[in-house]
Design a protein around this motif. Structure first.
Motif, PDB file in Angstrom:
ATOM      1  N   SER A   1      58.003  58.908  18.546  1.00  0.00           N
ATOM      2  CA  SER A   1      57.923  59.285  17.145  1.00  0.00           C
ATOM      3  C   SER A   1      56.607  59.725  16.755  1.00  0.00           C
ATOM      4  O   SER A   1      56.660  59.965  15.439  1.00  0.00           O
ATOM      5  CB  SER A   1      58.505  58.181  16.444  1.00  0.00           C
ATOM      6  OG  SER A   1      59.890  57.785  16.874  1.00  0.00           O
ATOM      7  N   HIS A   2      55.470  59.847  17.435  1.00  0.00           N
ATOM      8  CA  HIS A   2      54.294  60.231  17.159  1.00  0.00           C
ATOM      9  C   HIS A   2      53.777  59.172  16.059  1.00  0.00           C
ATOM     10  O   HIS A   2      52.846  59.723  15.190  1.00  0.00           O
ATOM     11  CB  HIS A   2      54.253  61.703  16.504  1.00  0.00           C
ATOM     12  CG  HIS A   2      54.890  62.695  17.254  1.00  0.00           C
ATOM     13  ND1 HIS A   2      54.234  63.173  18.662  1.00  0.00           N
ATOM     14  CD2 HIS A   2      56.211  63.309  17.398  1.00  0.00           C
ATOM     15  CE1 HIS A   2      55.006  63.868  19.161  1.00  0.00           C
ATOM     16  NE2 HIS A   2      56.253  64.011  18.318  1.00  0.00           N
ATOM     17  N   VAL A   3      54.051  58.002  16.236  1.00  0.00           N
ATOM     18  CA  VAL A   3      53.147  57.021  15.428  1.00  0.00           C
ATOM     19  C   VAL A   3      52.332  56.571  16.325  1.00  0.00           C
ATOM     20  O   VAL A   3      52.451  56.086  17.378  1.00  0.00           O
ATOM     21  CB  VAL A   3      54.481  55.852  15.070  1.00  0.00           C
ATOM     22  CG1 VAL A   3      53.954  54.716  14.498  1.00  0.00           C
ATOM     23  CG2 VAL A   3      55.536  56.331  14.215  1.00  0.00           C
ATOM     24  N   PRO A   4      51.157  56.273  15.698  1.00  0.00           N
ATOM     25  CA  PRO A   4      49.818  55.829  16.458  1.00  0.00           C
ATOM     26  C   PRO A   4      50.259  54.343  16.835  1.00  0.00           C
ATOM     27  O   PRO A   4      50.709  53.514  16.152  1.00  0.00           O
ATOM     28  CB  PRO A   4      48.768  55.773  15.402  1.00  0.00           C
ATOM     29  CG  PRO A   4      49.074  56.688  14.272  1.00  0.00           C
ATOM     30  CD  PRO A   4      50.702  56.522  14.307  1.00  0.00           C
ATOM     31  N   VAL A   5      49.677  54.281  18.276  1.00  0.00           N
ATOM     32  CA  VAL A   5      49.467  52.949  18.960  1.00  0.00           C
ATOM     33  C   VAL A   5      48.257  52.520  18.922  1.00  0.00           C
ATOM     34  O   VAL A   5      47.465  53.332  19.563  1.00  0.00           O
ATOM     35  CB  VAL A   5      50.162  52.888  20.227  1.00  0.00           C
ATOM     36  CG1 VAL A   5      50.335  51.682  20.699  1.00  0.00           C
ATOM     37  CG2 VAL A   5      51.703  53.273  20.236  1.00  0.00           C
ATOM     38  N   VAL A   6      47.874  51.476  18.425  1.00  0.00           N
ATOM     39  CA  VAL A   6      46.572  50.802  18.275  1.00  0.00           C
ATOM     40  C   VAL A   6      46.416  49.436  18.974  1.00  0.00           C
ATOM     41  O   VAL A   6      47.221  48.573  18.950  1.00  0.00           O
ATOM     42  CB  VAL A   6      45.968  50.517  16.984  1.00  0.00           C
ATOM     43  CG1 VAL A   6      44.661  50.062  16.893  1.00  0.00           C
ATOM     44  CG2 VAL A   6      46.008  51.985  16.176  1.00  0.00           C
ATOM     45  N   TRP A   7      45.702  49.250  19.957  1.00  0.00           N
ATOM     46  CA  TRP A   7      45.430  48.251  21.020  1.00  0.00           C
ATOM     47  C   TRP A   7      44.464  47.406  20.602  1.00  0.00           C
ATOM     48  O   TRP A   7      43.391  47.974  20.198  1.00  0.00           O
ATOM     49  CB  TRP A   7      45.664  48.527  22.416  1.00  0.00           C
ATOM     50  CG  TRP A   7      46.331  49.607  22.826  1.00  0.00           C
ATOM     51  CD1 TRP A   7      46.469  51.023  22.962  1.00  0.00           C
ATOM     52  CD2 TRP A   7      47.567  49.325  23.562  1.00  0.00           C
ATOM     53  NE1 TRP A   7      47.563  51.494  23.351  1.00  0.00           N
ATOM     54  CE2 TRP A   7      48.177  50.687  23.887  1.00  0.00           C
ATOM     55  CE3 TRP A   7      47.900  48.277  24.070  1.00  0.00           C
ATOM     56  CZ2 TRP A   7      49.463  50.485  24.238  1.00  0.00           C
ATOM     57  CZ3 TRP A   7      49.272  48.229  24.852  1.00  0.00           C
ATOM     58  CH2 TRP A   7      49.976  49.320  24.948  1.00  0.00           C
ATOM     59  N   VAL A   8      44.645  46.076  20.576  1.00  0.00           N
ATOM     60  CA  VAL A   8      43.609  45.156  20.129  1.00  0.00           C
ATOM     61  C   VAL A   8      43.352  44.110  21.499  1.00  0.00           C
ATOM     62  O   VAL A   8      44.177  43.850  22.180  1.00  0.00           O
ATOM     63  CB  VAL A   8      43.967  44.200  19.109  1.00  0.00           C
ATOM     64  CG1 VAL A   8      42.989  43.287  18.592  1.00  0.00           C
ATOM     65  CG2 VAL A   8      44.149  45.392  17.774  1.00  0.00           C
ATOM     66  N   GLN A   9      42.040  43.884  21.744  1.00  0.00           N
ATOM     67  CA  GLN A   9      41.483  43.169  23.055  1.00  0.00           C
ATOM     68  C   GLN A   9      40.568  42.168  22.592  1.00  0.00           C
ATOM     69  O   GLN A   9      39.520  42.597  22.272  1.00  0.00           O
ATOM     70  CB  GLN A   9      41.228  44.031  24.093  1.00  0.00           C
ATOM     71  CG  GLN A   9      41.092  43.910  25.335  1.00  0.00           C
ATOM     72  CD  GLN A   9      40.742  44.907  26.478  1.00  0.00           C
ATOM     73  OE1 GLN A   9      40.653  46.090  25.780  1.00  0.00           O
ATOM     74  NE2 GLN A   9      41.115  44.613  27.808  1.00  0.00           N
ATOM     75  N   HIS A  10      41.122  40.868  22.788  1.00  0.00           N
ATOM     76  CA  HIS A  10      40.062  39.895  22.420  1.00  0.00           C
ATOM     77  C   HIS A  10      39.233  39.743  23.370  1.00  0.00           C
ATOM     78  O   HIS A  10      39.501  39.645  24.639  1.00  0.00           O
ATOM     79  CB  HIS A  10      41.097  38.680  22.116  1.00  0.00           C
ATOM     80  CG  HIS A  10      40.216  37.476  21.505  1.00  0.00           C
ATOM     81  ND1 HIS A  10      39.912  37.382  20.210  1.00  0.00           N
ATOM     82  CD2 HIS A  10      39.521  36.435  21.952  1.00  0.00           C
ATOM     83  CE1 HIS A  10      39.403  36.638  19.834  1.00  0.00           C
ATOM     84  NE2 HIS A  10      39.161  35.567  21.077  1.00  0.00           N
ATOM     85  N   SER A  11      37.764  39.128  23.119  1.00  0.00           N
ATOM     86  CA  SER A  11      36.898  38.612  24.194  1.00  0.00           C
ATOM     87  C   SER A  11      36.405  37.100  23.656  1.00  0.00           C
ATOM     88  O   SER A  11      36.205  36.988  22.431  1.00  0.00           O
ATOM     89  CB  SER A  11      35.577  39.472  24.200  1.00  0.00           C
ATOM     90  OG  SER A  11      35.981  40.606  24.603  1.00  0.00           O
ATOM     91  N   SER A  12      36.428  36.129  24.766  1.00  0.00           N
ATOM     92  CA  SER A  12      35.911  34.968  24.242  1.00  0.00           C
ATOM     93  C   SER A  12      35.319  34.169  25.726  1.00  0.00           C
ATOM     94  O   SER A  12      35.382  34.979  26.702  1.00  0.00           O
ATOM     95  CB  SER A  12      37.003  34.007  23.765  1.00  0.00           C
ATOM     96  OG  SER A  12      38.021  33.979  24.882  1.00  0.00           O
TER      97      SER A  12
END
Length: 190
Positions: free
Chosen positions: A45-56
């Protein structure tokens, strides 16, 4: 109905679906399947996908635990926001990424329900975003040995309270994966 002006677009935000986070996740396979379906439908649907990636300390940068799970593939050109805190906006470029795409409405999925999911939902809401939680596309690990409720109750409680969030000029709520209509939320074409 976001309070952010000139930001009518929607983005799917996938939070911390990483090897180390998902190793002991509640209903892991069902949640991952739902997230994969959401990603596929958002892209179609051309909706942006934003990925979040945690560091610890438990998820050292570039380690195997830090990597996204193999069932999900980050697409070419899809932004990856690296974070150190529960709220995906805190100390990151998430706001700039969303602003550059005119996004004022978030559809949120991922892990962990009682940490980064809740923090990011609240962070988005106080920043003026509409924020919808996909009720069957988030999970957490069992922390009941430390006094937390069992994971099924954590997920259920988060779904319960997020569906009733209110604030002036913003919308919150929950929706099941099957009912997410990215076509209705797709970017305007002109």
């Amino acid at each position: 109905m976001t309070t952010l002006t000139d930001r009518p677009q929607t983005a799917l935000v996938v939070i911390d679906v990483q090897n180390g986070v998902m190793a002991e996740a509640y209903e892991r396979d069902a949640v991952v399947a739902n997230i994969a379906l959401l990603v596929e439908r958002a892209r179609a649907s051309h909706v942006p996908v934003v990925w979040v990636q945690h560091s610890s300390d438990e998820l050292p940068l570039e380690s195997e635990a830090w990597q996204y799970i193999p069932e999900l593939t980050i697409g070419d050109g899809e932004p990856v926001v690296r974070k150190l805190y529960g709220d995906s906006f805190e100390g990151t470029d998430l706001e700039a990424v969303l602003a550059s795409q005119g996004v004022g409405r978030l559809v949120v999925a991922g892990a962990q329900t009682d940490a980064c999911i809740r923090s990011t939902l609240h962070g988005a809401f106080v920043r003026g975003y509409d924020a919808t939680l996909v009720s069957d596309a988030h999970t957490t690990e069992d922390l009941s040995a430390y006094g937390a409720p069992t994971p099924d109750l954590v997920v259920a409680h988060t779904n319960l309270y997020w569906q009733y969030q209110t604030a002036p000029g913003r919308e919150a709520g929950i929706v099941e994966t099957a009912a997410v209509d990215f076509e209705a939320l797709a970017p305007t074409r002109g």
